[in-house]
Design a protein around this motif. Sequence first.
Motif: not given
Length: 199
Positions: A89-98, A120-137
Amino acid sequence: MKKMFVCILAVAGLFFGTNALAQTSVSLGIAGRGYVNRVDEKETGKDGAAGYVLSVERVARLGKIFGVSAGIDASLFTKKDWMDISGNSFRDVYVDIPLRAKLYLPLGDVLDLSVFAGPVPSYNVSAALKSGDADYESIYDNQKDLRRFNVMFGGGVGLDILQHVKLAASFDMGLVNTIKTEGMDRYTGVLKLSVGYIF
């Protein structure tokens, strides 16, 4: 790159704070972000993640036809079975400035159609991946050669209804290779559809 991002934030903040003739809008919408990986110019993987976007935009009309705007978009994207790997599972958070230049096409007293484009300047605040029931890393903890900062370019169309309701659709393509390793490329693009209220 961090200094450039801070400067762009400062310019956007100045625009938000000082332009008394500008209008502010707040929008909610859905979004999709695509990811493409290449090694030696050969595609090695691609995927897409769906999500939601919250946007605040300040628009200054320069007459009936032209305008400029600065905004801040916060978006969250998620995807199961990331890169076709079952259980990932993948989770991604961005802040963009159009930062947009706008061309308005009035359609009577009720509707204003607009076409817009810009960087549009863009900053990737967080990108995390987890496998199965493990926590996001955090991906950035495990891959030190990734860049968080990007500059996208694109545009879209908008429709202002009764001077208060705003519909917008935009697509922006990343111009920066977000992986530093020689011979490897990683690019992203984002599509946003939103509805908002103009104050």
